[in-house]
Structures are given as structure tokens and as C-alpha cells.
Design an enzyme around this catalytic site. Structure first.
Site, PDB file in Angstrom:
ATOM      1  N   LYS A   1     -12.030  -2.676  46.518  1.00 35.10           N
ATOM      2  CA  LYS A   1     -12.545  -3.552  45.473  1.00 35.10           C
ATOM      3  C   LYS A   1     -13.733  -2.912  44.734  1.00 35.10           C
ATOM      4  O   LYS A   1     -14.289  -1.893  45.200  1.00 35.10           O
ATOM      5  CB  LYS A   1     -12.928  -4.882  46.121  1.00 35.10           C
ATOM      6  CG  LYS A   1     -11.716  -5.641  46.721  1.00 35.10           C
ATOM      7  CD  LYS A   1     -12.172  -6.956  47.362  1.00 35.10           C
ATOM      8  CE  LYS A   1     -11.013  -7.797  47.838  1.00 35.10           C
ATOM      9  NZ  LYS A   1     -11.484  -9.127  48.354  1.00 35.10           N
TER      10      LYS A   1
ATOM     11  N   TYR B   1      -4.771 -13.694  41.929  1.00 37.32           N
ATOM     12  CA  TYR B   1      -5.424 -14.647  42.843  1.00 37.32           C
ATOM     13  C   TYR B   1      -5.077 -16.101  42.508  1.00 37.32           C
ATOM     14  O   TYR B   1      -5.820 -17.019  42.890  1.00 37.32           O
ATOM     15  CB  TYR B   1      -6.933 -14.438  42.834  1.00 37.32           C
ATOM     16  CG  TYR B   1      -7.383 -13.219  43.633  1.00 37.32           C
ATOM     17  CD1 TYR B   1      -7.264 -13.194  45.030  1.00 37.32           C
ATOM     18  CD2 TYR B   1      -7.927 -12.107  43.012  1.00 37.32           C
ATOM     19  CE1 TYR B   1      -7.675 -12.085  45.776  1.00 37.32           C
ATOM     20  CE2 TYR B   1      -8.340 -10.994  43.759  1.00 37.32           C
ATOM     21  CZ  TYR B   1      -8.207 -10.999  45.136  1.00 37.32           C
ATOM     22  OH  TYR B   1      -8.619  -9.904  45.874  1.00 37.32           O
TER      23      TYR B   1
ATOM     24  N   PHE C   1     -14.840 -20.772  44.523  1.00 35.69           N
ATOM     25  CA  PHE C   1     -15.262 -19.393  44.271  1.00 35.69           C
ATOM     26  C   PHE C   1     -14.366 -18.660  43.278  1.00 35.69           C
ATOM     27  O   PHE C   1     -14.573 -17.478  43.018  1.00 35.69           O
ATOM     28  CB  PHE C   1     -15.317 -18.618  45.602  1.00 35.69           C
ATOM     29  CG  PHE C   1     -14.021 -18.572  46.378  1.00 35.69           C
ATOM     30  CD1 PHE C   1     -13.005 -17.679  46.059  1.00 35.69           C
ATOM     31  CD2 PHE C   1     -13.811 -19.437  47.454  1.00 35.69           C
ATOM     32  CE1 PHE C   1     -11.817 -17.627  46.775  1.00 35.69           C
ATOM     33  CE2 PHE C   1     -12.628 -19.390  48.186  1.00 35.69           C
ATOM     34  CZ  PHE C   1     -11.627 -18.487  47.836  1.00 35.69           C
TER      35      PHE C   1
ATOM     36  N   ARG D   1      -4.516  -5.939  58.434  1.00 35.69           N
ATOM     37  CA  ARG D   1      -5.483  -7.044  58.512  1.00 35.69           C
ATOM     38  C   ARG D   1      -6.438  -6.821  59.692  1.00 35.69           C
ATOM     39  O   ARG D   1      -7.626  -7.121  59.602  1.00 35.69           O
ATOM     40  CB  ARG D   1      -4.760  -8.388  58.649  1.00 35.69           C
ATOM     41  CG  ARG D   1      -3.936  -8.809  57.426  1.00 35.69           C
ATOM     42  CD  ARG D   1      -4.747  -9.198  56.218  1.00 35.69           C
ATOM     43  NE  ARG D   1      -5.655 -10.289  56.441  1.00 35.69           N
ATOM     44  CZ  ARG D   1      -6.134 -11.079  55.467  1.00 35.69           C
ATOM     45  NH1 ARG D   1      -5.785 -10.872  54.185  1.00 35.69           N
ATOM     46  NH2 ARG D   1      -6.979 -12.026  55.744  1.00 35.69           N
TER      47      ARG D   1
ATOM     48  N   THR E   1     -12.494 -11.957  56.725  1.00 31.74           N
ATOM     49  CA  THR E   1     -12.907 -12.082  55.320  1.00 31.74           C
ATOM     50  C   THR E   1     -14.427 -11.988  55.190  1.00 31.74           C
ATOM     51  O   THR E   1     -14.942 -11.327  54.285  1.00 31.74           O
ATOM     52  CB  THR E   1     -12.422 -13.439  54.753  1.00 31.74           C
ATOM     53  OG1 THR E   1     -11.021 -13.564  54.997  1.00 31.74           O
ATOM     54  CG2 THR E   1     -12.716 -13.556  53.277  1.00 31.74           C
TER      55      THR E   1
ATOM     56  N   ARG F   1     -14.372  -3.920  56.855  1.00 31.53           N
ATOM     57  CA  ARG F   1     -15.311  -4.892  56.274  1.00 31.53           C
ATOM     58  C   ARG F   1     -16.647  -4.884  57.028  1.00 31.53           C
ATOM     59  O   ARG F   1     -17.699  -5.034  56.421  1.00 31.53           O
ATOM     60  CB  ARG F   1     -14.674  -6.276  56.232  1.00 31.53           C
ATOM     61  CG  ARG F   1     -13.701  -6.402  55.047  1.00 31.53           C
ATOM     62  CD  ARG F   1     -12.893  -7.659  55.101  1.00 31.53           C
ATOM     63  NE  ARG F   1     -12.187  -7.927  53.839  1.00 31.53           N
ATOM     64  CZ  ARG F   1     -11.217  -8.816  53.722  1.00 31.53           C
ATOM     65  NH1 ARG F   1     -10.821  -9.528  54.762  1.00 31.53           N
ATOM     66  NH2 ARG F   1     -10.621  -8.996  52.556  1.00 31.53           N
TER      67      ARG F   1
ATOM     68  N   ASN G   1     -16.303  -8.126  49.600  1.00 31.78           N
ATOM     69  CA  ASN G   1     -15.929  -7.685  50.948  1.00 31.78           C
ATOM     70  C   ASN G   1     -15.077  -6.407  50.989  1.00 31.78           C
ATOM     71  O   ASN G   1     -14.309  -6.202  51.926  1.00 31.78           O
ATOM     72  CB  ASN G   1     -15.294  -8.840  51.721  1.00 31.78           C
ATOM     73  CG  ASN G   1     -14.081  -9.400  51.019  1.00 31.78           C
ATOM     74  OD1 ASN G   1     -13.660  -8.852  50.008  1.00 31.78           O
ATOM     75  ND2 ASN G   1     -13.519 -10.458  51.555  1.00 31.78           N
TER      76      ASN G   1
ATOM     77  N   HIS H   1      -9.031  -5.503  49.997  1.00 36.84           N
ATOM     78  CA  HIS H   1      -7.987  -6.533  50.078  1.00 36.84           C
ATOM     79  C   HIS H   1      -6.885  -6.034  51.001  1.00 36.84           C
ATOM     80  O   HIS H   1      -6.590  -4.845  51.028  1.00 36.84           O
ATOM     81  CB  HIS H   1      -7.396  -6.779  48.682  1.00 36.84           C
ATOM     82  CG  HIS H   1      -6.158  -7.630  48.700  1.00 36.84           C
ATOM     83  ND1 HIS H   1      -6.222  -9.000  48.760  1.00 36.84           N
ATOM     84  CD2 HIS H   1      -4.844  -7.299  48.717  1.00 36.84           C
ATOM     85  CE1 HIS H   1      -4.981  -9.491  48.808  1.00 36.84           C
ATOM     86  NE2 HIS H   1      -4.125  -8.469  48.774  1.00 36.84           N
TER      87      HIS H   1
ATOM     88  N   GLU I   1       2.580  -8.271  45.638  1.00 37.84           N
ATOM     89  CA  GLU I   1       1.333  -7.652  45.188  1.00 37.84           C
ATOM     90  C   GLU I   1       1.536  -6.171  44.865  1.00 37.84           C
ATOM     91  O   GLU I   1       0.968  -5.658  43.887  1.00 37.84           O
ATOM     92  CB  GLU I   1       0.262  -7.833  46.258  1.00 37.84           C
ATOM     93  CG  GLU I   1      -0.153  -9.295  46.415  1.00 37.84           C
ATOM     94  CD  GLU I   1      -1.045  -9.567  47.629  1.00 37.84           C
ATOM     95  OE1 GLU I   1      -1.425 -10.728  47.809  1.00 37.84           O
ATOM     96  OE2 GLU I   1      -1.353  -8.627  48.396  1.00 37.84           O
TER      97      GLU I   1
HETATM   98  N1  UDP Z   1     -13.675 -15.235  48.774  1.00 45.44           N
HETATM   99  C1  UDP Z   1     -14.928 -15.705  48.370  1.00 45.44           C
HETATM  100  N2  UDP Z   1     -15.473 -16.772  49.049  1.00 45.44           N
HETATM  101  C2  UDP Z   1     -14.854 -17.398  50.074  1.00 45.44           C
HETATM  102  C3  UDP Z   1     -13.578 -16.922  50.479  1.00 45.44           C
HETATM  103  C4  UDP Z   1     -13.029 -15.844  49.791  1.00 45.44           C
HETATM  104  O1  UDP Z   1     -15.513 -15.177  47.439  1.00 45.44           O
HETATM  105  O2  UDP Z   1     -15.407 -18.366  50.637  1.00 45.44           O
HETATM  106  C5  UDP Z   1     -13.075 -14.082  48.070  1.00 45.44           C
HETATM  107  C6  UDP Z   1     -13.151 -12.796  48.889  1.00 45.44           C
HETATM  108  O3  UDP Z   1     -13.322 -11.684  48.005  1.00 45.44           O
HETATM  109  C7  UDP Z   1     -11.787 -12.797  49.539  1.00 45.44           C
HETATM  110  C8  UDP Z   1     -10.906 -13.323  48.404  1.00 45.44           C
HETATM  111  O4  UDP Z   1     -11.708 -14.343  47.805  1.00 45.44           O
HETATM  112  O5  UDP Z   1     -11.405 -11.507  49.974  1.00 45.44           O
HETATM  113  C9  UDP Z   1      -9.578 -13.901  48.837  1.00 45.44           C
HETATM  114  O6  UDP Z   1      -9.828 -14.893  49.835  1.00 45.44           O
HETATM  115  P1  UDP Z   1      -8.901 -14.977  51.128  1.00 45.44           P
HETATM  116  O7  UDP Z   1      -9.236 -16.254  51.824  1.00 45.44           O
HETATM  117  O8  UDP Z   1      -7.475 -14.753  50.742  1.00 45.44           O
HETATM  118  O9  UDP Z   1      -9.451 -13.773  52.037  1.00 45.44           O
HETATM  119  P2  UDP Z   1      -8.785 -12.382  52.439  1.00 45.44           P
HETATM  120  O10 UDP Z   1      -7.300 -12.593  52.548  1.00 45.44           O
HETATM  121  O11 UDP Z   1      -9.163 -11.391  51.362  1.00 45.44           O
HETATM  122  O12 UDP Z   1      -9.412 -12.029  53.768  1.00 45.44           O
HETATM  123 MG    MG Z   2      -5.951 -13.452  51.267  1.00 44.59          MG
END
Ligand code: UDP
Ligand code: MG
Length: 139
Positions: free
Chosen positions: A11, A51, A59, A87, A93, A104, A114, A117, A128
């Protein structure tokens, strides 16, 4: 459907801080083969589509601003059990909750910025990956 592939983005925060090489080293060192890769920048419309599942979340607007503010590295990765293993490699996250040694934990700033992705299912990995790459860009 191909089930041994996942999709990742390094990112904008990771690219800004010069972490591309270190993160790719972790990824390839963990047994992932790079199938496709490019430095690119998402438009607002790209990020809103990518997204879309989060478009009701508080957010969402900040996420779109963040993901479009600079270049990203998009890549398709191949490994047995790619989605779940990737993952695990990136960690939770929220970097505060991410396990030691995860990408991360090492490189992320916050739950929003973070660093990386990782697709959450085989189906989303396919969607994707195809969002960012055409068939002739995959090897
Ligand atoms: N995100 C955020 N605030 C939150 C949760 C997620 O800004 O409380 C952002 C963060 O960049 C995250 C992305 O939104 O990676 C997608 O969220 P997701 O829950 O899908 O997390 P991921 O799959 O990336 O772990
Ligand atoms: Mg996700």
C-alpha cells in the site's frame, strides 16, 4: 478457478517509506512465487470499486483517500494454500494485534495504514487479481 493464488498490494505507506524490497523479500522468502507484479496508482473510482464491500463503513472515505494518494505495488502470488498462508504472513488488520514477525507487525503504522493487502478468499483473489491484471500480464 485457480485456488493456489492470492492477490496483494503493497500500500502507499509501504511504498512511501521505501519498504518495497524488504516486503517482497519476506514474501518470496516465505515460498510465494510472483505470477504478476506492477507499480501502479489507483484512481478514486478504482479504489471505490476495489473496496466496494466496505462502502458503508465509517472508514471508507479515508480508506479511498489513503489508497489513492500514491503508487502501490500490485501482485499475484502463487503457493499451495496461498490465501490462508498469505493472511498468516501479513498478520492481523491492526498491527498492534499482529503476531511477531508478520509483515504488518514489522511495517504497518496503524489499523488504517497497514502496509499490505491480502485477499480473504480464493474467489476474491481471482476477482482482485483480474481487477489489476490482464491474462497476458500473468506468468
Ligand atoms: N481499515 C481501516 N479501519 C478499520 C478497518 C479497516 O482503515 O477499522 C482499512 C485497512 O486499511 C484495512 C482495509 O480497510 O486493511 C480493509 O479492511 P479489512 O477489514 O478487509 O481488513 P484486511 O482484510 O485488509 O485485513
Ligand atoms: Mg479484507
Amino acid at each position: 478457478m485457480v485456488t493456489n493464488r492470492t492477490f496483494t498490494m503493497l500500500k502507499p505507506d509501504a511504498v512511501e517509506k521505501g519498504h518495497i524490497g524488504a516486503i517482497l523479500d519476506k514474501i518470496t522468502g516465505s515460498g510465494f512465487r510472483i505470477v504478476a507484479m506492477k507499480l501502479t496508482q489507483m484512481t478514486k473510482s478504482d479504489a471505490e470499486k476495489f473496496y466496494a464491500i466496505h462502502n458503508e463503513r465509517p472508514f471508507f472515505n479515508d480508506l479511498v483517500t489513503y489508497m489513492t494518494r500514491g503508487p502501490i505495488v500490485a501482485a499475484i502470488l502463487e503457493k499451495e494454500n496461498a490465501v490462508d498462508d498469505f493472511r498468516t504472513l501479513i498478520g492481523a488488520t491492526n498491527p498492534v494485534e499482529a503476531a511477531d514477525g508478520t509483515i504488518r507487525k514489522l511495517f504497518a503504522e496503524s489499523i488504517s495504514e497497514n502496509a499490505v493487502h491480502g485477499s480473504d478468499s480464493d474467489e476474491n483473489a481471482e476477482i482482485e487479481g483480474s481487477f489489476h491484471f490482464s491474462g497476458r500480464e500473468m506468468f
